[in-house]
Design a protein around this motif. Structure first.
Motif, short mmCIF file in Angstrom:
data_model
loop_
_atom_site.label_atom_id
_atom_site.label_comp_id
_atom_site.label_asym_id
_atom_site.label_seq_id
_atom_site.Cartn_x
_atom_site.Cartn_y
_atom_site.Cartn_z
N ILE A 104 -46.05 12.81 -1.48
CA ILE A 104 -44.88 13.54 -2.06
C ILE A 104 -45.32 13.45 -3.65
CG2 ILE A 104 -43.56 11.34 -2.47
CD1 ILE A 104 -41.11 13.04 -2.04
N SER A 122 -41.49 8.74 -9.57
CA SER A 122 -40.85 9.94 -9.81
C SER A 122 -41.87 11.12 -10.47
CB SER A 122 -39.71 10.22 -10.44
OG SER A 122 -39.73 9.57 -11.82
N SER A 135 -39.94 10.62 1.70
CA SER A 135 -38.74 11.13 0.71
C SER A 135 -39.04 9.94 -0.21
CB SER A 135 -37.55 10.90 1.45
OG SER A 135 -37.36 9.48 1.96
N SER A 168 -41.67 16.90 -5.98
CA SER A 168 -41.06 16.62 -4.76
C SER A 168 -41.51 17.42 -3.64
CB SER A 168 -39.48 16.78 -4.81
OG SER A 168 -38.97 15.81 -5.69
#
Length: 125
Positions: free
Chosen positions: A51, A30, A70, A55
């Motif tokens: 990514i 993340s 994703s 995001s």
């Protein structure tokens, strides 16, 4: 120690779909830009999709509208959904993690310090 493991490759007919997964250990997907690259013998490695920690996504022109990248933060996994596959998509697909967290402005393959071993995708005509 960072480890990236790809899965989901295989043989599919043209027009079909495959879903590739990149599961990470030792790194939090993340907060790092994660990219999918592909390579075929005799050709330069090509950035397919990425990514960022924000995001944001980016795609090679050749896959726009067909591939979707994703991220699942809970599973620490990045997925590449590939639809409407073409024979020219045949390649070894690798995921890579950017070395610097929150670094979407630092672009280029040299910034990716961790790579998976790759998974073969073969699209038959």
């Amino acid at each position: 120690q960072v480890q990236l493991v790809e899965s989901g490759g295989g043989l599919v007919q043209a027009g079909g779909s495959l879903r590739l997964s990149c599961t990470a250990a030792g790194i939090t997907v993340s907060i790092h830009t994660i990219a999918w690259y592909r390579q075929t013998p005799g050709k330069q490695r090509e950035l397919v999709a990425l990514i960022t920690s924000r995001s944001s996504t980016d795609y090679a022109d050749s896959v726009k509208g067909r591939f979707t990248i994703s991220r699942d933060n809970a599973k620490n996994t990045v997925t590449l959904q590939m639809n409407s596959l073409k024979p020219e998509d045949t390649a070894v697909y690798c995921c890579a993690a950017h070395s610097v967290p929150y670094s979407s402005d630092l672009k280029g393959e040299a910034w990716y310090g961790s790579w998976g071993q790759g998974t073969q995708v073969t699209v038959s005509s």
